[in-house]
Enzyme design. Structure first.
Site, PDB file in Angstrom:
ATOM      1  N   ASP B  93     102.200 131.240  28.126  1.00 40.50           N
ATOM      2  CA  ASP B  93     102.947 131.881  27.290  1.00 40.50           C
ATOM      3  C   ASP B  93     101.924 132.244  25.960  1.00 40.50           C
ATOM      4  OD1 ASP B  93     104.403 133.249  25.278  1.00 40.50           O
ATOM      5  OD2 ASP B  93     106.004 131.788  24.932  1.00 40.50           O
ATOM      6  N   SER B  94     101.979 133.112  25.113  1.00 39.12           N
ATOM      7  CA  SER B  94     100.733 133.301  24.104  1.00 39.12           C
ATOM      8  C   SER B  94     100.601 132.761  22.892  1.00 39.12           C
ATOM      9  CB  SER B  94     101.029 134.987  23.774  1.00 39.12           C
ATOM     10  OG  SER B  94     102.258 135.195  22.873  1.00 39.12           O
ATOM     11  N   GLY B  95     101.822 131.700  22.674  1.00 33.24           N
ATOM     12  CA  GLY B  95     101.596 131.162  21.459  1.00 33.24           C
ATOM     13  C   GLY B  95     102.499 131.965  20.217  1.00 33.24           C
ATOM     14  N   GLY B  96     102.813 132.933  20.412  1.00 32.50           N
ATOM     15  CA  GLY B  96     103.605 133.890  19.505  1.00 32.50           C
ATOM     16  C   GLY B  96     104.966 133.088  18.829  1.00 32.50           C
ATOM     17  N   ASP B 147     103.334 138.207  20.449  1.00 32.32           N
ATOM     18  CA  ASP B 147     104.177 138.946  19.968  1.00 32.32           C
ATOM     19  C   ASP B 147     104.776 138.158  18.610  1.00 32.32           C
ATOM     20  OD1 ASP B 147     105.082 136.521  21.232  1.00 32.32           O
ATOM     21  OD2 ASP B 147     107.289 137.696  21.905  1.00 32.32           O
ATOM     22  N   GLN B 189     110.810 143.296  22.030  1.00 36.93           N
ATOM     23  CA  GLN B 189     111.419 142.662  21.009  1.00 36.93           C
ATOM     24  C   GLN B 189     112.461 143.619  20.395  1.00 36.93           C
ATOM     25  OE1 GLN B 189     111.481 139.476  19.930  1.00 36.93           O
ATOM     26  NE2 GLN B 189     109.571 138.696  20.755  1.00 36.93           N
ATOM     27  N   GLY B 216     112.564 136.937  22.265  1.00 36.89           N
ATOM     28  CA  GLY B 216     113.477 136.897  20.925  1.00 36.89           C
ATOM     29  C   GLY B 216     114.860 136.481  21.184  1.00 36.89           C
ATOM     30  N   ASP B 266     112.117 130.754  32.186  1.00 36.65           N
ATOM     31  CA  ASP B 266     111.598 129.377  31.916  1.00 36.65           C
ATOM     32  C   ASP B 266     112.655 128.741  30.959  1.00 36.65           C
ATOM     33  OD1 ASP B 266     110.374 131.097  29.519  1.00 36.65           O
ATOM     34  OD2 ASP B 266     109.976 129.049  29.162  1.00 36.65           O
ATOM     35  N   CYS B 304     123.224 116.797  45.732  1.00 40.56           N
ATOM     36  CA  CYS B 304     121.961 116.962  45.565  1.00 40.56           C
ATOM     37  C   CYS B 304     121.048 116.312  46.455  1.00 40.56           C
ATOM     38  CB  CYS B 304     121.581 116.465  44.289  1.00 40.56           C
ATOM     39  SG  CYS B 304     120.057 116.862  43.733  1.00 40.56           S
ATOM     40  N   CYS B 309     118.442 111.300  43.836  1.00 41.67           N
ATOM     41  CA  CYS B 309     119.865 111.201  44.467  1.00 41.67           C
ATOM     42  C   CYS B 309     119.813 110.708  45.733  1.00 41.67           C
ATOM     43  CB  CYS B 309     120.554 112.353  44.190  1.00 41.67           C
ATOM     44  SG  CYS B 309     120.887 112.943  42.686  1.00 41.67           S
ATOM     45  N   HIS B 335     115.156 115.147  38.982  1.00 41.00           N
ATOM     46  CA  HIS B 335     116.577 115.489  39.210  1.00 41.00           C
ATOM     47  C   HIS B 335     117.076 116.801  38.813  1.00 41.00           C
ATOM     48  CE1 HIS B 335     120.993 115.865  40.344  1.00 41.00           C
ATOM     49  NE2 HIS B 335     120.776 115.978  39.170  1.00 41.00           N
TER      50      HIS B 335
END
Lengths: 382, 382
Positions: B93-96, B147, B189, B216, B266, B304, B309, B335
């Site tokens: 990710d860009s850090g925006g 952004d 955006q 956003g 994510d 699971c 588990c 988990h």
């Protein structure tokens, strides 16, 4: 039969010996280091991790486990092995050391120790019988008697009194044992007084314990005092039973004690220091947060075969610690435990080869040289 | 070619699609969840752990990594893959988002953002060009444009202004790219305003980005608002490029967004909640510290197949959390990540089978029912 101990080889130039301790949950090759898993967990590591670092025995603590999760849980689930999913041997310390570390709300009588628990603020009783009862529920392979721990530097009257009560409690523990599958080790006390240590060993070895521990060291004593008492006690202990030096110590402590004929060790150092950012390496201790490590792309220890050193650079580990990322302590702790277990594997090989005395001398000089260099170079050393 | 995206299957009753994204470090099967590894580490887990839970992509953060360990380190060691020993695809990710979360000592101009770093207290500049430069050093497979992030609920003028600057910055990012091996995704955006969202998508898709993100969201908006905007944006995005919904979200969020044709996700939830003691299960969320878990010897989730588990009981996990033992968060986090990745594997199978719409409806009802039961039963539910 609870445990069966066999001495396989004896070093020629020292009292070091190579043995095998057969327990209900597997064989322990001695001399052995035991990983400290106080609360049924070795800080941050899984049983798979423990196997990877070469761990043979995990050490639980009766005081902590009686408070949380409690003996009823162990009875219900069928013991600590299943609970924590460590299927190898487990030794439980009796809680003696913890009880005597409590400063407030604690009264010790001949019966046992009454204390206020940090978990539920209620009063609990830990007596020799209760400790055995709890250890029976935990289902450890090796139980320890409840002993009376005081500072190794206390005055003689107090040391003698503590020792004598330890002996009476040891016999009560023996009488309280109900499960013949679980071994019971006695703990010799006597502080730094050679005469008392001798009396303690002589008293306890008249009774049918499965092994004997040397307790009450590494609590205020110097390395030299520790070594003298260890040598004296180990020499008096019977050759056909395992000897366990409790809570000791650094790699040099272990190397010296093996020379004296000690078979088993435990110590929180590898895990505690790992979580604090210090690694044991073949070239001395490394404080990973020190600036030079930020730009060092080598592993912690080029000689090490652990999974941390196989993959990660010091610069990455430094980064993880700088960011307080929990992967950092996990990787260092893993490395440190591997370092201790690899050292013990070397120790065992040297005894088998009959060259332990010279191996230990060389190793001790090497460690001493690195520590000396470390001090001399000061901050320049990562 | 930086990335190659192919749609393999299209659901019949929804816009859900099953794709493959080929990157320099491997193929990503989409729809995909990406594990958040902000500081070049997914909290407490090793790359081996990540492979075990089925992780395909790890997400790093440019803002955090430029401050620590810094781009020079990545240049020296040859990128993040070698550094953190994750040899699969990495997205940065860009850090925006981070820049706009800083409240003090931050000035944003057309040029970029000047801010005081928490690491060294010095002023740093993060511009579109600098973000690309740092991401190039990091060596991620997919870079994101810098952004302008504002609350999704801000008033229209501010949202429009942020969107327009985001567009100008996106073009500057494109011009600043130097390594053709690294893909670059733009970020649409426009807040919660459908007209602005439409403009943003239309503007950005005229330029040769390798993929498009919807940014956003999940910053103050409701689930319904989030879904409406996601559907609108995804529908306008080109079919032949991957669509990435940033920072979203819960399992229902993911199921809905896949219906809209989103390919990548994510979210910090599985790791953050894991470290706080909450587990996602097939029968709803479980707060492991709740009293009933103390006496529950079943796994977190009987359905699971994760390593937690397979081995550990709720009572043991409860104990670890009660003792603040770091193995607890590690096992829950593992988990939870497995839960998310297994969900995405189910999603992909359902799309392949052409039954995604009915699968998603059923799954959403099931989750809703468990959450409802959880609320109704209150403290009785572990």
């Amino acid at each position: 039969m609870s445990v069966r101990f066999t001495v396989r080889a004896q070093d020629e130039a020292s009292r070091a010996r190579r043995g095998e301790l057969v327990t209900t949950h597997g064989v322990v090759q001695t001399p052995a280091f035991m990983a400290v898993g106080t609360r049924a967990t070795v800080t941050g590591l899984t049983p798979d991790d423990l196997r990877d670092v070469g761990a043979q025995v995990v050490l639980g603590n009766t005081y902590h486990l009686m408070l949380r999760p409690g003996p009823e849980l162990f009875q219900r689930v069928g013991g600590i092995h299943k609970y924590m999913q460590w299927h190898g041997p487990v030794l439980t310390d009796s809680g003696g050391y913890q009880i005597f570390s409590l400063k407030e709300d604690r009264t010790v009588s001949e019966k046992g120790a009454r204390f206020r628990a940090y978990t539920d603020q209620r009063m609990h009783m830990l007596s020799p019988e209760r400790s055995i009862e709890v250890q029976t529920a935990i289902g450890s392979d090796i139980m320890m008697v409840l002993d009376v721990c005081i500072d190794s530097t206390s005055e003689e009257g107090a040391v003698r009194e503590a020792m004598e009560r330890t002996h009476r409690w040891a016999l009560r523990s023996l009488a309280a044992r109900t499960n013949p599958q679980q071994a019971l080790f006695a703990i010799a006390q006597g502080g730094l007084n050679p005469e008392l240590r001798k009396q303690s060993v002589q008293f306890l070895t008249q009774h049918p314990f499965d092994g004997f521990a040397i307790g009450g060291l590494a609590v205020g004593d110097s390395r030299q005092q520790r070594e003298e008492i260890t040598h004296l006690a180990a020499e008096l202990l019977p050759a056909d039973k395992p000897r366990y030096l409790m809570g000791v110590g650094t790699p040099p402590d272990l190397l010296h004690a093996v020379l004296a004929g000690v078979d088993m060790f435990d110590c929180v150092l590898p895990t505690h220091l790992g979580w604090q950012g210090t690694a044991f390496t073949s070239t001395g201790r490394v404080r990973i947060t020190r600036a030079p490590n930020a730009s060092c792309d080598e592993p912690l220890d080029a000689q090490c075969t652990c999974s941390t050193c196989a993959k990660f650079s010091r610069s990455y580990l430094h980064h993880l610690f700088k960011c307080s990322e929990p992967l950092g302590p996990r990787l260092l702790s893993l490395h440190n435990l591997h370092h201790y277990h690899a050292l013990m594997a070397e120790v065992r090989s040297a005894i088998e080869a009959g060259t332990y005395a010279s191996y230990a001398r060389q190793k001790l000089e090497q460690i001493d040289r690195h520590e000396h260099n470390g001090r001399r170079l000061g901050r320049a050393l990562p």
